[in-house]
Design a protein around this motif. Sequence first.
Motif, PDB file in Angstrom:
ATOM      1  N   THR A 194     -18.100  28.239  49.808  1.00 49.66           N
ATOM      2  CA  THR A 194     -16.780  28.860  49.648  1.00 49.66           C
ATOM      3  C   THR A 194     -15.730  27.792  49.329  1.00 49.66           C
ATOM      4  O   THR A 194     -14.845  28.005  48.493  1.00 49.66           O
ATOM      5  N   ALA A 195     -15.856  26.634  49.971  1.00 50.03           N
ATOM      6  CA  ALA A 195     -14.911  25.534  49.709  1.00 50.03           C
ATOM      7  C   ALA A 195     -15.048  25.076  48.255  1.00 50.03           C
ATOM      8  O   ALA A 195     -14.045  24.842  47.562  1.00 50.03           O
ATOM      9  N   PHE A 196     -16.290  24.966  47.785  1.00 46.78           N
ATOM     10  CA  PHE A 196     -16.549  24.580  46.394  1.00 46.78           C
ATOM     11  C   PHE A 196     -15.915  25.609  45.447  1.00 46.78           C
ATOM     12  O   PHE A 196     -15.230  25.264  44.486  1.00 46.78           O
ATOM     13  N   TYR A 197     -16.146  26.873  45.775  1.00 47.03           N
ATOM     14  CA  TYR A 197     -15.630  27.978  44.940  1.00 47.03           C
ATOM     15  C   TYR A 197     -14.101  27.908  44.842  1.00 47.03           C
ATOM     16  O   TYR A 197     -13.536  28.023  43.750  1.00 47.03           O
ATOM     17  N   SER A 198     -13.454  27.699  45.981  1.00 52.29           N
ATOM     18  CA  SER A 198     -11.984  27.658  45.998  1.00 52.29           C
ATOM     19  C   SER A 198     -11.466  26.415  45.266  1.00 52.29           C
ATOM     20  O   SER A 198     -10.459  26.474  44.574  1.00 52.29           O
ATOM     21  N   ARG A 199     -12.187  25.304  45.450  1.00 52.39           N
ATOM     22  CA  ARG A 199     -11.713  24.033  44.902  1.00 52.39           C
ATOM     23  C   ARG A 199     -11.651  24.034  43.379  1.00 52.39           C
ATOM     24  O   ARG A 199     -10.711  23.522  42.788  1.00 52.39           O
ATOM     25  N   TYR A 200     -12.682  24.627  42.741  1.00 48.24           N
ATOM     26  CA  TYR A 200     -12.772  24.513  41.284  1.00 48.24           C
ATOM     27  C   TYR A 200     -12.303  25.752  40.523  1.00 48.24           C
ATOM     28  O   TYR A 200     -12.317  25.748  39.293  1.00 48.24           O
ATOM     29  N   LYS A 201     -11.903  26.772  41.242  1.00 49.33           N
ATOM     30  CA  LYS A 201     -11.581  28.038  40.561  1.00 49.33           C
ATOM     31  C   LYS A 201     -10.471  27.877  39.514  1.00 49.33           C
ATOM     32  O   LYS A 201     -10.631  28.259  38.353  1.00 49.33           O
TER      33      LYS A 201
END
Lengths: 187, 217
Positions: A19-26
């Motif tokens: 989820t952190a990855f998803y939020s970071r690169y969105k």
Amino acid sequence: MTDSAYISAFLSNNQKAITAFYSRYKASFVRIIGSKCRMFDSDTLVDIYQDATCRLWENIQRGKLTNETLTTTLFSYLCGIGELVAFETLRANKEILITDSILHNSQISDAEVSCYYYEKEERYQAVRETVNKMGKPCAPLLLNFYWNGYSMEEIAQRLNYKNADSAKTQKNKCMNKLKSILKNKSL
Amino acid sequence: MNQLEHTEWIDLYLAGTLPPADKMEFERLLSDPESSLLSEMQLQQDIIMAIRERGMREMLQAEECRRHRQKLFWRISSVSLISLAMAAALALLLIIAPLARQMFPYSEQYAVTLNNSQAMRSGEITDPLLQQLHQAQTFITQNNWREADRLAVEVMKQTKSTETEEQLDLYHDAEWLHAQCLMHRNCPLQARRLLKKIASDNGYYNKQAQNILDKIK
């Protein structure tokens, strides 16, 4: 977090890190893909981003992408998948206003592109469709076990089963039900 | 092994938790060309993959909904804040500003009419509290209302609990001076509240306070 740590997180289904990855690169992803394919609205771009993230996860799970085989940054790799998903979306909507050059402009090599290609095997597609149609009581049970990684004791408590054994029996029944449906489809 | 056991064994084998003896037996069956265990394991692996993919998609979708809700909350909050600020500005324009404008001239007129003024003017002041009040009045003549207010409040604090008549007079003087300072310093709501209190008390200034209140209506 480093790319290597993210790959490990995708491999171990670490939901918090994913989820952190998803939020970071969105935001960056939507900006890059949006600037390359201007016909997409923001909702479609978010769908493409979700699809690309799922495919990234799938490639890592299937061992197609490892720390050793990653030759660029994980975000560039994700953008490469994103371009392919965008291309497929356009093709599916018969709105191909761009040519295959999108693939050549991609930041990833052809060899890597072949790895990113979505598994369109009939078998897995059918499995995915069947699993996505699954409802109660099987869906929450199997998702809690295989995705959330809860023990049978925890699942029994959360889903109000008498005990861990009855939850386990129900889980195996659900799995066998899925298998028999798929076998009937000659898979 | 029956069907249910197959499923359980495959799960344990894939998780690497099958006991060694069972693992050997399982692997023997896997390599047996007559057994369908290998194809069943592959199918189960695909099913598990698809379940996890569904979990993954649901998680990303939930994250998207969470972000959307958060965005909506901030949007509503900012709209509420803007509305609140606009309401405050409107109140300032429609209520507070005219009230303050009305009160301002009375403050200069009434601030010099203290009960103890005569005693102060006689020069021989020995009471330190009276000296403070005198000093406050001097500040007013120098147009330093803030400092005058500070001294008035100070005297109010020191005389609040006393019961001698002189000290009570001093308290009423300080309270009256404080009210005038509030009127002058554009604190109309506080000033009006204090004037109402003074008007309802049986003090020296109740009529004057009522007089101001009548005028500012």
